[in-house]
Design an enzyme around this catalytic site. Structure first.
Site, PDB file in Angstrom:
ATOM      1  N   LYS A   1      -9.865  -6.838  -0.219  1.00 44.79           N
ATOM      2  CA  LYS A   1      -8.316  -6.339  -0.404  1.00 44.79           C
ATOM      3  C   LYS A   1      -7.730  -7.087  -1.445  1.00 44.79           C
ATOM      4  O   LYS A   1      -7.766  -8.424  -1.285  1.00 44.79           O
ATOM      5  CB  LYS A   1      -7.657  -6.171   0.818  1.00 44.79           C
ATOM      6  CG  LYS A   1      -6.929  -5.046   1.104  1.00 44.79           C
ATOM      7  CD  LYS A   1      -6.319  -4.902   2.587  1.00 44.79           C
ATOM      8  CE  LYS A   1      -5.335  -3.989   2.545  1.00 44.79           C
ATOM      9  NZ  LYS A   1      -4.715  -3.907   4.001  1.00 44.79           N
TER      10      LYS A   1
HETATM   11  O1  G3P Z   1      -2.247  -2.931   6.382  1.00 42.75           O
HETATM   12  C1  G3P Z   1      -1.512  -2.422   5.384  1.00 42.75           C
HETATM   13  C2  G3P Z   1      -0.371  -1.628   5.802  1.00 42.75           C
HETATM   14  O2  G3P Z   1      -0.941  -0.390   6.676  1.00 42.75           O
HETATM   15  C3  G3P Z   1       0.638  -2.328   6.570  1.00 42.75           C
HETATM   16  O3  G3P Z   1       1.724  -1.229   7.258  1.00 42.75           O
HETATM   17  O4  G3P Z   1       3.397  -1.172   8.884  1.00 42.75           O
HETATM   18  O5  G3P Z   1       3.103  -3.191   7.819  1.00 42.75           O
HETATM   19  O6  G3P Z   1       4.077  -1.448   6.591  1.00 42.75           O
HETATM   20  P1  G3P Z   1       3.259  -1.888   7.752  1.00 42.75           P
END
Ligand code: G3P
Length: 218
Positions: free
Chosen positions: A85
């Site tokens: 990533k």
């Molecule tokens: O892993 C990336 C993404 O899904 C992060 O989500 O909830 O931290 O905005 P969030």
């Protein structure tokens, strides 16, 4: 349509994998920091790869192209299913091109616009991760972004897969699917919420209450 679990919590990963409901795992540095304690993150990635037979996103933490590529190669060596990533920055896009040229699958993360998604596809990304919830948090239109990326990728035949990320609730999942995302990555809580419906619960209660009147066993 693929469902990924967005976590590094091994118990949650085992639980979802046991139900054969997930196609892979995504992590990010924050999710690793939540569970790592004094463990080497590389051990955690290896352990996840032993549990789940599918793509496992592991993120670089360098900001410059050269170090990102070094980190990406190290991560990719951990297991055949590791997807590296990289963030959607100029250096991240260059690292994406370098690493994908080596045959490594890349997930370009922290995508918040169609123009960013276009460049990730041009850079050879396997996955693009648009962050729906974080856009909605600032009164943006997360779902509109997914739809626009779908249209651009289809218009020009890009093979990059749209991996809807930063999912906050079941409707994010349903709408992403309806609009044509290739996959979603869900926090464990949202995965289990997908199975819930109050009419299922009341319907089951009624069936079992009626069955009880028979006073028999199956
Ligand atoms: O892993 C990336 C993404 O899904 C992060 O989500 O909830 O931290 O905005 P969030």
């Amino acid at each position: 349509m693929k469902i990924f679990l967005d976590t590094a919590d091994l118990d949650e990963i085992r639980r979802a994998n046991d139900a054969a409901l997930i196609d892979g795992i995504t992590t990010n540095p924050s999710l690793i920091a939540k569970v790592a304690g004094d463990r080497d993150p590389k051990e955690i990635y290896r352990e996840i790869a032993e549990i789940v037979d599918g793509p496992i996103s592991a993120e670089v933490v360098a900001l410059d192209r050269e170090t990102m590529v070094e980190e990406g190669r190290k991560l990719a060596e951990l297991h055949d299913n590791i997807v590296v990533k990289v963030p959607l920055t100029e250096d991240g896009l260059k690292a994406c091109r370098d690493l994908s040229g080596d045959g490594i699958d890349i997930n370009v993360t922290l995508c918040f616009s169609v123009s960013q998604a276009l460049l990730a596809a041009k850079a050879g990304a396997t996955f693009i991760s648009p962050f729906i919830g974080r856009l909605d948090d600032i009164s943006g239109e997360g779902m509109q972004l997914i739809g626009q990326i779908r249209q651009v990728y289809d218009n020009y035949g890009f093979a990059t897969q749209i991996l809807a990320a930063s999912i906050r609730h079941p409707m994010h999942v349903v709408e992403s699917m309806l609009i044509g995302a290739d996959s979603c990555t869900l926090p464990p809580k949202v995965l289990w919420q997908l199975s819930k419906h109050p009419l299922t619960d009341t319907g089951l209660d009624a069936f079992l209450a009626d069955w009880e009147t028979l006073d028999v066993e199956l």
